[in-house]
Design an enzyme around this catalytic site. Structure first.
Site, PDB file in Angstrom:
ATOM      1  N   GLY A 164       0.798  -1.229   0.000  1.00 39.03           N
ATOM      2  CA  GLY A 164       0.000   0.000   0.000  1.00 39.03           C
ATOM      3  C   GLY A 164       0.825   1.271   0.000  1.00 39.03           C
ATOM      4  N   ARG A 188      -1.710  -3.768   7.177  1.00 34.70           N
ATOM      5  CA  ARG A 188      -2.630  -3.582   8.306  1.00 34.70           C
ATOM      6  C   ARG A 188      -3.670  -2.501   8.075  1.00 34.70           C
ATOM      7  NH1 ARG A 188       1.963  -2.089  12.388  1.00 34.70           N
ATOM      8  NH2 ARG A 188       2.416  -0.911  10.495  1.00 34.70           N
ATOM      9  N   TYR A 242      22.438  -4.261   4.851  1.00 34.34           N
ATOM     10  CA  TYR A 242      23.008  -4.670   6.138  1.00 34.34           C
ATOM     11  C   TYR A 242      22.546  -6.063   6.571  1.00 34.34           C
ATOM     12  CZ  TYR A 242      18.792  -2.384   8.176  1.00 34.34           C
ATOM     13  OH  TYR A 242      17.512  -1.984   8.483  1.00 34.34           O
ATOM     14  N   PRO A 249      18.075  -3.316  -1.281  1.00 38.29           N
ATOM     15  CA  PRO A 249      18.196  -1.905  -1.672  1.00 38.29           C
ATOM     16  C   PRO A 249      19.036  -1.108  -0.668  1.00 38.29           C
ATOM     17  CG  PRO A 249      15.869  -2.575  -1.305  1.00 38.29           C
ATOM     18  CD  PRO A 249      16.757  -3.600  -0.679  1.00 38.29           C
ATOM     19  N   GLY A 250      19.726  -0.117  -1.174  1.00 41.92           N
ATOM     20  CA  GLY A 250      20.281   0.945  -0.326  1.00 41.92           C
ATOM     21  C   GLY A 250      19.182   1.966  -0.123  1.00 41.92           C
TER      22      GLY A 250
HETATM   23  C1  HXC Z   1      12.378   2.439  20.559  1.00 46.41           C
HETATM   24  C2  HXC Z   1      10.275   1.783  19.930  1.00 46.41           C
HETATM   25  C3  HXC Z   1      10.266   2.759  18.883  1.00 46.41           C
HETATM   26  C4  HXC Z   1      11.428   3.578  18.740  1.00 46.41           C
HETATM   27  C5  HXC Z   1       8.382   1.695  18.847  1.00 46.41           C
HETATM   28  N1  HXC Z   1       9.084   1.169  19.861  1.00 46.41           N
HETATM   29  N2  HXC Z   1       9.069   2.659  18.243  1.00 46.41           N
HETATM   30  N3  HXC Z   1      11.308   1.621  20.749  1.00 46.41           N
HETATM   31  N4  HXC Z   1      12.446   3.393  19.604  1.00 46.41           N
HETATM   32  N5  HXC Z   1      11.514   4.517  17.790  1.00 46.41           N
HETATM   33  C6  HXC Z   1       8.666   0.115  20.772  1.00 46.41           C
HETATM   34  C7  HXC Z   1       7.417   0.497  21.552  1.00 46.41           C
HETATM   35  O1  HXC Z   1       7.711   1.280  22.671  1.00 46.41           O
HETATM   36  C8  HXC Z   1       6.856  -0.899  21.914  1.00 46.41           C
HETATM   37  O2  HXC Z   1       7.568  -1.450  22.994  1.00 46.41           O
HETATM   38  C9  HXC Z   1       7.211  -1.732  20.715  1.00 46.41           C
HETATM   39  O3  HXC Z   1       8.287  -1.063  20.038  1.00 46.41           O
HETATM   40  C10 HXC Z   1       6.037  -1.865  19.748  1.00 46.41           C
HETATM   41  O4  HXC Z   1       5.629  -0.562  19.389  1.00 46.41           O
HETATM   42  P1  HXC Z   1       4.167  -0.288  18.803  1.00 46.41           P
HETATM   43  O5  HXC Z   1       4.125   1.135  18.411  1.00 46.41           O
HETATM   44  O6  HXC Z   1       3.134  -0.803  19.728  1.00 46.41           O
HETATM   45  O7  HXC Z   1       4.185  -1.273  17.531  1.00 46.41           O
HETATM   46  P2  HXC Z   1       3.275  -1.313  16.247  1.00 46.41           P
HETATM   47  O8  HXC Z   1       2.087  -0.400  16.381  1.00 46.41           O
HETATM   48  O9  HXC Z   1       3.061  -2.724  15.957  1.00 46.41           O
HETATM   49  O10 HXC Z   1       4.231  -0.624  15.114  1.00 46.41           O
HETATM   50  C11 HXC Z   1       5.351  -1.297  14.626  1.00 46.41           C
HETATM   51  C12 HXC Z   1       6.523  -0.338  14.433  1.00 46.41           C
HETATM   52  C13 HXC Z   1       6.125   0.894  13.575  1.00 46.41           C
HETATM   53  C14 HXC Z   1       7.648  -1.144  13.784  1.00 46.41           C
HETATM   54  C15 HXC Z   1       7.006   0.173  15.803  1.00 46.41           C
HETATM   55  O11 HXC Z   1       7.267   1.738  13.374  1.00 46.41           O
HETATM   56  C16 HXC Z   1       5.552   0.516  12.251  1.00 46.41           C
HETATM   57  O12 HXC Z   1       4.341   0.288  12.135  1.00 46.41           O
HETATM   58  N6  HXC Z   1       6.375   0.401  11.172  1.00 46.41           N
HETATM   59  C17 HXC Z   1       5.943  -0.009   9.838  1.00 46.41           C
HETATM   60  C18 HXC Z   1       6.611   0.709   8.710  1.00 46.41           C
HETATM   61  C19 HXC Z   1       8.134   0.816   8.785  1.00 46.41           C
HETATM   62  O13 HXC Z   1       8.730   0.646   9.838  1.00 46.41           O
HETATM   63  N7  HXC Z   1       8.719   1.127   7.649  1.00 46.41           N
HETATM   64  C20 HXC Z   1      10.178   1.328   7.535  1.00 46.41           C
HETATM   65  C21 HXC Z   1      10.794   0.198   6.843  1.00 46.41           C
HETATM   66  S1  HXC Z   1      12.439   0.663   6.359  1.00 46.41           S
HETATM   67  P3  HXC Z   1       6.994  -1.423  24.528  1.00 46.41           P
HETATM   68  O14 HXC Z   1       7.981  -2.205  25.310  1.00 46.41           O
HETATM   69  O15 HXC Z   1       6.918   0.020  24.907  1.00 46.41           O
HETATM   70  O16 HXC Z   1       5.643  -2.086  24.480  1.00 46.41           O
HETATM   71  C22 HXC Z   1      13.454  -0.697   6.511  1.00 46.41           C
HETATM   72  C23 HXC Z   1      14.884  -0.695   5.986  1.00 46.41           C
HETATM   73  C24 HXC Z   1      15.428   0.625   5.641  1.00 46.41           C
HETATM   74  O17 HXC Z   1      13.068  -1.675   6.985  1.00 46.41           O
HETATM   75  C25 HXC Z   1      16.892   0.577   5.249  1.00 46.41           C
HETATM   76  C26 HXC Z   1      17.314   1.957   4.779  1.00 46.41           C
HETATM   77  C27 HXC Z   1      18.598   1.954   4.049  1.00 46.41           C
HETATM   78  P1  NAP Z   2       7.113   1.535   4.094  1.00 47.11           P
HETATM   79  O1  NAP Z   2       6.415   2.371   3.084  1.00 47.11           O
HETATM   80  O2  NAP Z   2       6.978   1.886   5.527  1.00 47.11           O
HETATM   81  O3  NAP Z   2       6.686   0.031   3.851  1.00 47.11           O
HETATM   82  C1  NAP Z   2       6.497  -0.906   4.864  1.00 47.11           C
HETATM   83  C2  NAP Z   2       5.160  -1.563   4.648  1.00 47.11           C
HETATM   84  O4  NAP Z   2       5.019  -2.659   5.536  1.00 47.11           O
HETATM   85  C3  NAP Z   2       3.972  -0.639   4.865  1.00 47.11           C
HETATM   86  O5  NAP Z   2       3.150  -0.656   3.725  1.00 47.11           O
HETATM   87  C4  NAP Z   2       3.239  -1.243   6.063  1.00 47.11           C
HETATM   88  O6  NAP Z   2       1.815  -1.107   5.882  1.00 47.11           O
HETATM   89  C5  NAP Z   2       3.680  -2.697   5.972  1.00 47.11           C
HETATM   90  N1  NAP Z   2       3.638  -3.372   7.275  1.00 47.11           N
HETATM   91  C6  NAP Z   2       4.276  -2.999   8.411  1.00 47.11           C
HETATM   92  N2  NAP Z   2       3.967  -3.844   9.403  1.00 47.11           N
HETATM   93  C7  NAP Z   2       3.123  -4.770   8.879  1.00 47.11           C
HETATM   94  C8  NAP Z   2       2.461  -5.897   9.406  1.00 47.11           C
HETATM   95  N3  NAP Z   2       2.607  -6.266  10.683  1.00 47.11           N
HETATM   96  N4  NAP Z   2       1.662  -6.627   8.573  1.00 47.11           N
HETATM   97  C9  NAP Z   2       1.505  -6.271   7.283  1.00 47.11           C
HETATM   98  N5  NAP Z   2       2.109  -5.220   6.718  1.00 47.11           N
HETATM   99  C10 NAP Z   2       2.915  -4.475   7.521  1.00 47.11           C
HETATM  100  O7  NAP Z   2       8.691   1.531   3.813  1.00 47.11           O
HETATM  101  P2  NAP Z   2       9.534   1.214   2.490  1.00 47.11           P
HETATM  102  O8  NAP Z   2      10.729   2.050   2.557  1.00 47.11           O
HETATM  103  O9  NAP Z   2       8.684   1.232   1.284  1.00 47.11           O
HETATM  104  O10 NAP Z   2       9.995  -0.290   2.775  1.00 47.11           O
HETATM  105  C11 NAP Z   2       9.583  -1.370   1.935  1.00 47.11           C
HETATM  106  C12 NAP Z   2      10.596  -2.499   2.040  1.00 47.11           C
HETATM  107  O11 NAP Z   2      11.856  -2.069   1.543  1.00 47.11           O
HETATM  108  C13 NAP Z   2      10.850  -2.991   3.454  1.00 47.11           C
HETATM  109  O12 NAP Z   2      11.026  -4.386   3.445  1.00 47.11           O
HETATM  110  C14 NAP Z   2      12.145  -2.314   3.831  1.00 47.11           C
HETATM  111  O13 NAP Z   2      12.854  -3.032   4.800  1.00 47.11           O
HETATM  112  C15 NAP Z   2      12.858  -2.359   2.489  1.00 47.11           C
HETATM  113  N6  NAP Z   2      13.933  -1.387   2.336  1.00 47.11           N
HETATM  114  C16 NAP Z   2      13.651  -0.068   2.189  1.00 47.11           C
HETATM  115  C17 NAP Z   2      14.701   0.813   1.999  1.00 47.11           C
HETATM  116  C18 NAP Z   2      14.472   2.275   1.777  1.00 47.11           C
HETATM  117  O14 NAP Z   2      15.449   3.029   1.708  1.00 47.11           O
HETATM  118  N7  NAP Z   2      13.255   2.729   1.636  1.00 47.11           N
HETATM  119  C19 NAP Z   2      16.024   0.344   1.990  1.00 47.11           C
HETATM  120  C20 NAP Z   2      16.255  -1.002   2.169  1.00 47.11           C
HETATM  121  C21 NAP Z   2      15.207  -1.873   2.328  1.00 47.11           C
HETATM  122  P3  NAP Z   2       0.784  -0.974   7.113  1.00 47.11           P
HETATM  123  O15 NAP Z   2       1.286   0.110   7.996  1.00 47.11           O
HETATM  124  O16 NAP Z   2      -0.536  -0.693   6.416  1.00 47.11           O
HETATM  125  O17 NAP Z   2       0.763  -2.312   7.787  1.00 47.11           O
END
Ligand code: HXC
Ligand code: NAP
Length: 290
Positions: free
Chosen positions: A24, A47, A155, A196-197
């Protein structure tokens, strides 16, 4: 530069139905859009219902093809199985799965709670295994070919400070990719990955480079190619790996990072910061000695 253009033939994914977790938003959405442009049907699962529905509507309007949004938390095996069953009612066959859903944030590891660690590992590693087992068992049971594409990071090999749960989980997904590539090849199931980077997305950049960090750690500055990735560049690679054109590629992990991670590895890589004039004077000294 042609890097902002679609690369494959217009019908490269015609007749295929592809499921993208995390489809999404961000990179999942960009890959999905290109798959649709190449003739695929699309299922996007995550979600947030409103986000999924809005993306589905926009992508359908932009491409004229069918997009099925399904709410699913990949951490929950039952939700994944239910989502797969619903998608299977809509489409005769699902031919490929992109495991793209992820959770991540920066945090010193000693400040992490156990739940924080689990949350990231559960989304990234367990989410991928839930999705992979569900699709894989279905394909094997129905004697059907399939393709997995797992989105990892650079990484996954090196590890990275301050994102330890993500690094550990992505390393697990990398191991799963290579293991299943061999184990499930006999069922005509291919498994590959992309590492990806930095590619700008709201989801990643807001969590990994929040506020002032965005300027201070601007990734474009430290990448040898001096820029971040373009979504179409990743979509081109992903579409190729999901298509039959890559039919002999299995167990591969393709890095797409402008040379970022390797620059930290080469002993003398820092010499690229030496100005040309210094190389000139070093050469002069060498010539005088001759
Ligand atoms: C420390 C944190 C935190 C933070 C959350 N927590 N954020 N701890 N620093 N910044 C802790 C909370 O306090 C809680 O612990 C636990 O993590 C769960 O947090 P929730 O908010 O209840 O979780 P949830 O609602 O399930 O959300 C999951 C999430 C959130 C991972 C925390 O960020 C999310 O929904 N992310 C989805 C999208 C995403 O992350 N996209 C980026 C992908 S980029 P406690 O103990 O307090 O209960 C990637 C690679 C990039 O993966 C590479 C780049 C080069
Ligand atoms: P993003 O937009 O935040 O994508 C993460 C997606 O995961 C969101 O659509 C989120 O949707 C979904 N998600 C999170 N928790 C989930 C759960 N419990 N169940 C189902 N879906 C869930 O970030 P992005 O940068 O595009 O990342 C996409 C992928 O690329 C990831 O695997 C990330 O590790 C990888 N990546 C990204 C980068 C970068 O620079 N952007 C670099 C290296 C790798 P909902 O919130 O609706 O659940």
């Amino acid at each position: 530069m042609k890097n902002l253009e679609g690369m494959l033939k217009e019908d490269a994914l015609e007749g295929k139905t592809i499921l993208i977790t995390g489809g999404g938003t961000g990179l999942g959405r960009s890959m999905g859009k290109y798959f649709l442009q190449l003739g695929a049907n699309l299922i996007i699962a995550s979600r947030k219902k409103d986000v999924l529905q809005e993306t589905a509507k926009k992508l359908e309007n932009e491409t004229g093809r069918q997009v099925l949004p399904l709410v699913c938390d990949v951490r929950d095996k039952v939700q994944v199985e239910t989502m797969w069953a619903k998608a299977s009612q809509e489409f005769e066959e699902i031919n490929g799965v992109v495991n793209c859903a992820a959770g991540n944030f920066i945090c010193p590891t000693e400040r992490l709670s156990a739940n924080a660690f689990d949350t990231v590992v559960d989304i990234v590693l367990k989410g991928t295994s839930n999705m992979t087992l569900t699709a894989g068992k279905h394909w094997i049971h129905n004697n059907q070919e399939g393709v997995f594409l797992n989105i990892v990071t650079t990484y996954s090999w090196t590890g990275s400070a301050f994102v330890v749960p993500s690094a550990a989980a992505k390393a697990g997904v990398l191991a799963m990719t290579r293991s299943l590539a061999v184990e499930w090849a006999k069922y005509n199931i291919r498994t590959n990955a992309i590492a990806p980077g930095p590619f700008p997305t709201e989801g990643a950049f807001s969590r990994l480079m929040p506020g002032e960090l965005a300027d201070e750690f601007n990734p474009a500055r430290k990448i040898p190619l001096k820029r971040v990735g373009e979504h179409q560049e990743l979509a081109n690679l992903a579409a190729y790996l999901m298509s039959d054109y890559s039919g002999y590629i299995n167990g591969e992990v393709v890095t797409i990072d402008g040379g970022e991670w390797l620059q930290g590895a080469g002993e003398f890589n820092h010499l690229r910061n030496i100005p040309e004039e210094l190389w000139d004077s070093l050469e002069e000294v060498r010539n005088k000695k001759k």
